[in-house]
Write a protein that holds these residues in place. Structure first.
Motif: not given
Lengths: 514, 336, 321
Positions: C71-77, C243-265
């Protein structure tokens, strides 16, 4: 008291919450014999094996091993005492060599480096005596299943095993490999190892077995010597190999013991319309099936009966687009071209799978969310899911099948097995398919619910649906079905019409391979 | 006959195919640009891939057991910073002046090992998915690396000899090469000859077999995390020495580069057997790709694109090869 | 529509999240006089807005038991592509359309590799991440620099800086709309229901006739579309594309989801959880800023937060079973 007996079982019971899996079992296993254990699913044989090998603890009765009380707390403890299991799922590490597998967990090391094990020669001798084509440095993934079994056997024997339990060892072997395995079994027997042999292929018992114990409904039905079953009064007059006719007759006798007295209840014929052919299967073959032919008519309940492993589930999988096949299947007069489940559903078939936990339920979702999943249209309102319709649908099926749950919002994982099964059936019925296949529809379901499910199946047939029931419970088949397809070892043995006084003995001899 | 098929078997071995890809890549660049096929350039390539290879050795083992470590990049940065800080400032809080290089090195390796312990505790005791656990540790490590010197780099005040292991040579062989060589040899031995390697394979390949053989997967995974943590710390020391400055932002994205190298090398994320040699070739392919494109004056950004293409291509290839092998075995097993 | 809002049964951690947010807000109100100002809130919202936009779709992907690292890379792209096209004379609305389609192509590709070829999502989307990120840099380079800033048409920033009623930044409007749409998808559409079913039991989903591959492709396409549109929005707001704005965006998004109670499995999660998770992240960062804590400790805090969130999730699970 007598040295002949290595395992003595007396009044052994095992209770799981709500289920009595073993109801007081007595029998002996003689030292150095090949003791076969047979029974249908849920008969209690695997529970017995699990208690013997330390996977489960018994809840009552006694089990003596070498004359002493034996209650292993773990598989390891049983192994340390000389009882090992050859599992169906082989416990060899494919990426290691034979030698590395043999020493796994008991390596001889110095500073963490692996050194040549001294005990290895002994193990290697065992392997050579069983199969001399296995080399120490061969990667295990280049070996055949039978060779891997030899490695596991050798591993067990190297820990001074005296009882080796073989859990359906022939299930995935070719005929050639089976012969090799039986040779191995004979060699082990010569070495004084006691073998407990579990198999669904009854004829195998007459090739290698000395004794056979039959389980049914958590009880021991009988333990007999193989010559006795084959009709010889004493072992002396008994030949080494039996002719086919004797084996067939003996198998039938075993099946009779496994299934017991079949109480043929009221069979009510469905209002079938034998002029409308809905499904036609012609010369279907695949890895597990040989030349399957049958037809299904409108409003008919067709039963597939056979012992475990006879190929019933495989027929269902072919029809439902899961497995590949050669041959021709026509639905509604049209040749079926579908290659996947979605295609099968579109063609008008729907199935309740055999393994509900693995293939049927969505455990984290509520009952309400589960039921419409096979046909979302039934709860949609102009393209959107309507909660009102969902609730109505859930209530309808929960009443119809009397699902016992707190409410429709309860997650299916927290329901009992029988109620889970009802939800899975409801999900399938909601599909409103013309042809409904049910694989073991009442397995693990209590008696009351079973009758309810049967009643629903009859109603569906009378409404004009065509039903296929795959079951390994003969009463279910004889009570329910209009015609019965008898299967044996991937073949259709016979297709018979059901009637009030159906010849149960004949059924048994057909599924036993006679 | 059996012998002959065994002899030719290596031809379809994934590592061999990977090696062919590597050779082809080299040939392509050699013919495309005169600047590529030179000894000095190859020295450069090895130097550039040093850290990937060293850390990749540990990650290969981890991935064989179905784990992975995303914290190696920030672990590397933290080590780089702490090492620089210790040799320049010492431990001001305790009134200790600049430490000698060896003492700082030991402290850094211990810290690296502790990061490994933290990963291991989360994965084995708290039952975290390795991906999430090491991601969390990655953030913590990066933050601490930045915090070491208030977010700034350490550029001056290094003692004599600081740059030696990263830049100098002995008998014409750069120290870096020696370290890489040692790492490859040691880990190949660990893989083939020791309990740790064998048990790692067993755990990743067949959990039940490992259980019935009395292995303790948690203990083995813990050890592997600690080893990987120490390797990342060591790579951090080498980086500090090589760049002659402590940079808290170094190693960003490094964890994924290592992951790609290991995956290219044929170790699947789902565990099972991998090879150190495969990881080494994987690391070289990534580096050669970057280096070669640079030499061809193609924008370095293409290498990021190619990294992605190669990653997906390699995974598809590996999974096809594995599936084919499995099918061949099944077919051989059940002819009936 | 159904009269009253009913929280789904399985998300008992939602009240806990609300509790955490309330405690954080009370704490920050006490320690920092600047916290309760409208400007500050608007800052927080602007910051977490992009996370929410992307996480709303990425969350559904996680509910199916997969994940999207691209997602981060697609955002920057997308930001770069949009800026590049606008600069070279393509009308802005057309450019937005093309960019969105291009972004979705990445998503379809992800969906194909994950859903059809069954490649592990971490690896497949990592590959896409590299490709999209590399192309983002390349496009910037073709334009002749590291960023695209000069020469953009005057109207370029109009979208990103648009204020509804002259007060509400467009991103906040969008967050509300997108969150509502995803709440709707979750509760009212086949897509949402099938996502939960696939994450719960993929095999049963296939046997029930759910087209798993199709669902996964649609979700990845949605995720990439939102990432792409976020990229357009972001670059339009700041008037520059990097081109570098999306760096680490994917992991923020992951953290947001996990914090919100979404199960990785898979099988469990909700858009409400995503909103709350993003709010916690936003408040945390804002709080640390207000307290004058150095930015690098925020990284440490983020890592700790992720670990604590997972531990909390595991505990709530073990209590139930």
């Amino acid at each position: 008291m007598n040295n002949d007996v290595i395992v003595e079982v007396r009044g052994l019971t095992k209770e799981f919450p709500g289920v009595k899996a073993l109801k007081g079992v007595d029998f002996d296993i003689k030292r150095g014999s090949v003791h076969c254990v047979v029974g249908e699913n849920g008969a209690g044989k695997s529970t017995f094996i699990k208690i013997l090998t330390g996977a489960h603890r018994r809840t009552g009765g006694s089990l003596k091993y070498n004359g002493k009380d034996f209650d292993p707390k773990s598989i390891r403890e049983a192994m340390d005492n000389g009882i090992s299991v050859l599992y169906q799922e082989l416990n060899v590490v494919d990426d290691l060599t034979t030698e590395e597998n043999l020493t796994l967990g008991k390596e001889n090391t110095k500073w963490g480096f692996i050194r040549k094990s001294e005990g290895l020669n002994k193990t290697m001798d065992i392997i050579r005596s069983l199969d001399d084509s296995i080399e120490l440095d061969m990667p295990v993934d280049q070996l055949s299943v039978a060779q891997k079994q030899v490695i596991e056997i050798a591993k067990a024997l190297s820990t001074d095993c005296s009882v080796l339990v073989m859990d359906e060892p022939t299930a995935s072997l070719s005929e050639d490999e089976v012969r090799r395995l039986f040779l191995t079994v004979k060699k082990l027997k010569e070495q004084g190892i006691t073998i407990v042999f579990i198999s669904h292929k009854l004829s195998e018992i007459f090739e290698i077995g000395d004794y056979v114990t039959v389980f049914r409904d958590g009880e021991m039905i009988g333990t007999k010597s193989v010559p006795e079953i084959a009709g010889y009064d004493d072992a002396a007059g008994c030949p080494d190999t039996f002719d086919d006719a004797t084996v067939a007759e003996a198998c039938t006798e075993l099946v009779r013991m496994m299934i017991g007295k079949v109480i043929v209840q009221e069979y009510v014929p469905s209002t079938s319309d034998y002029s409308t052919k809905l499904l036609e299967v012609k010369n279907v073959n695949n890895r597990r099936l040989k030349n399957i032919n049958f037809e299904l008519y409108k409003g008919e309940i067709l039963g597939f009966y056979g012992l475990v492993g006879a190929g019933k589930t495989e027929v269902g999988r072919v029809l439902y687009g899961i497995d590949d096949y050669e041959g021709e299947i026509s639905v509604n007069g049209k040749k079926a071209e579908y290659k996947n489940v979605i295609g099968a559903l579109d063609a008008g078939l729907a199935m309740v799978p055999e393994e509900r936990r693995v293939d049927g339920i969505f455990g984290q979702l509520s009952i309400r969310a589960n039921i419409p999943l096979m046909r979302m249209d039934s709860v949609m309102n102009s393209g959107l899911i309507s909660r009102i319709k969902e609730n109505r649908l859930a209530d309808k099926f929960m009443n119809m099948m009397s699902v016992a749950a707190k409410d429709r919002e309860q997650a299916v994982a927290f329901l009992s097995g029988g109620n889970q099964q009802k939800v899975v059936i409801a999900k399938c019925l909601n599909r409103d398919a013309d042809i409904i296949m049910l694989d073991e529809p009442t397995r693990g379901v209590d008696v009351g619910a079973k009758e309810e499910i049967h009643e629903i199946i009859r109603d569906l047939a009378n409404e004009g649906k065509s039903i296929i029931v795959f079951s390994s419970e003969l009463p279910e088949i004889t009570n329910l079905c209009d015609r019965i397809v008898l299967m044996h070892d991937g073949n259709v043995g016979e297709i018979m019409k059901n009637q009030k006084d159906v010849d149960v003995d004949h059924i048994m001899s057909v599924v036993a391979g006679g | 006959m059996a012998n002959k098929t065994n002899k030719l078997k290596f031809l379809t071995h994934p590592t061999f195919i990977l090696f062919l890809v590597f050779v082809a890549l080299n040939l392509f660049f050699a013919f495309s640009t005169p600047r590529f096929f030179k000894l000095s350039n190859y020295m450069n390539i090895i130097r550039q891939s040093t850290m990937i290879m060293i850390v990749g050795c540990g990650c290969t083992f981890l991935m064989m057991t179905e784990s992975l470590d995303l914290s190696v990049g920030s672990n590397l940065a933290l080590s780089c910073m702490v090492y620089s800080f210790l040799v320049v400032f010492g431990i001001p809080g305790l009134g200790i002046g600049p430490l000698p290089l060896w003492a700082a090195g030991i402290i850094v390796l211990i810290i690296g090992g502790l990061i490994g312990v933290l990963n291991a505790v989360l994965v084995t005791r708290f039952d975290f998915e390795p991906f999430i656990a090491t991601l969390g540790v990655m953030y913590i490590g990066r933050g601490l690396a930045l915090a070491t010197f208030d977010g700034k780099s350490i550029r001056t005040g290094f003692p004599d000899g600081f740059e030696v292991i990263g830049n100098d040579s002995i008998l014409g062989v750069p120290y870096l090469f020696i370290f890489v060589f040692l790492a490859i040899v040691i880990f190949s031995i660990l893989h083939k000859k020791t309990l740790l390697g064998k048990h790692a394979i067993a755990i990743g390949c067949n959990k039940n077999a490992a259980f019935f053989s009395g292995l303790n997967p948690k203990r083995i995974v813990t050890r592997l995390y600690i080893i990987t943590g120490c390797l990342a710390a060591f790579a951090g020391i080498l980086t500090a020495s090589r760049l002659e400055h402590g940079d808290p932002r170094t190693g960003t994205g490094f964890e994924f580069t290592v992951l790609v190298a290991v995956l290219l090398g044929g170790t699947p994320l789902s565990g099972g057997n991998g090879t150190i040699l495969g990881t080494v070739i994987g690391a070289l392919i990534i580096t050669v790709l970057g280096n070669g494109l640079n030499a061809m004056d193609i924008l370095k950004f293409w290498q990021i694109v190619f990294k992605g293409i190669i990653l997906i291509g390699a995974i598809v290839l590996h999974s096809q090869l594995r599936a084919r092998r499995r099918n061949a075995l099944i077919a051989a097993g059940t002819k009936a | 529509m159904t009269g009253k809002l009913r929280l789904p049964r399985f998300q008992s951690q939602l009240p806990i999240l609300v509790g955490i947010i309330v405690i954080m807000m009370i704490f920050l109100t006490i320690v920092s006089p600047n916290f309760l100002k409208a400007q500050n809130f608007s800052n927080i919202l602007l910051k977490i807005g992009i996370y929410i936009l992307i996480a709303s779709a990425a969350n559904l992907i996680m509910i199916t038991g997969n994940l999207d690292l691209s997602v981060g890379a697609v955002l920057a792209f997308s930001g770069i592509l949009h800026a590049y096209m606008c600069k070279h004379g393509i009308p802005i609305p057309l450019s937005i359309l093309i960019t969105c389609l291009a972004a979705m192509t990445w998503g379809v590709f992800n969906g194909f590799t994950v859903g059809k070829l069954r490649i592990v999502p971490v690896v497949a989307t990592l590959g896409t991440m590299y490709m999209a990120e590399g192309l983002a840099f390349l496009i910037a380079r073709w334009d002749g620099g590291t960023n695209i800033m000069l020469g953009l048409p005057g109207a370029y920033t109009r979208l990103g800086r648009y204020m509804l009623f002259g007060k509400i930044p467009i991103i906040i409007v969008l967050v509300v709309i997108v969150a509502a749409i995803f709440l709707f998808i979750e509760k009212k559409t086949k897509l949402g229901r099938f996502s939960f079913a696939i994450g719960d039991n993929r095999s049963a989903a296939e046997l029930s006739g759910i087209n798993v591959t199709k669902v996964i492709i649609i979700l990845y396409a949605l995720s990439a579309l939102l990432a792409g549109f976020s990229g357009i929005l972001q670059s339009s707001r700041v008037g520059l594309a990097a081109p570098n704005v999306g760096r680490m965006m994917e992991t923020y998004v992951l953290i947001v989801c996990v914090l919100g109670g979404t199960k990785m499995s898979g099988g469990r999660g909700s858009i409400i959880g995503v909103l709350l998770g993003a709010a916690i992240i936003g408040l945390l960062e804002n709080g640390l800023n207000l307290l004058g804590i150095e930015h690098f400790y925020q990284e440490v805090a983020r890592g700790l937060l992720l670990i604590i969130a997972v531990i909390a999730q595991k505990n709530s699970k073990s209590v139930k079973s």
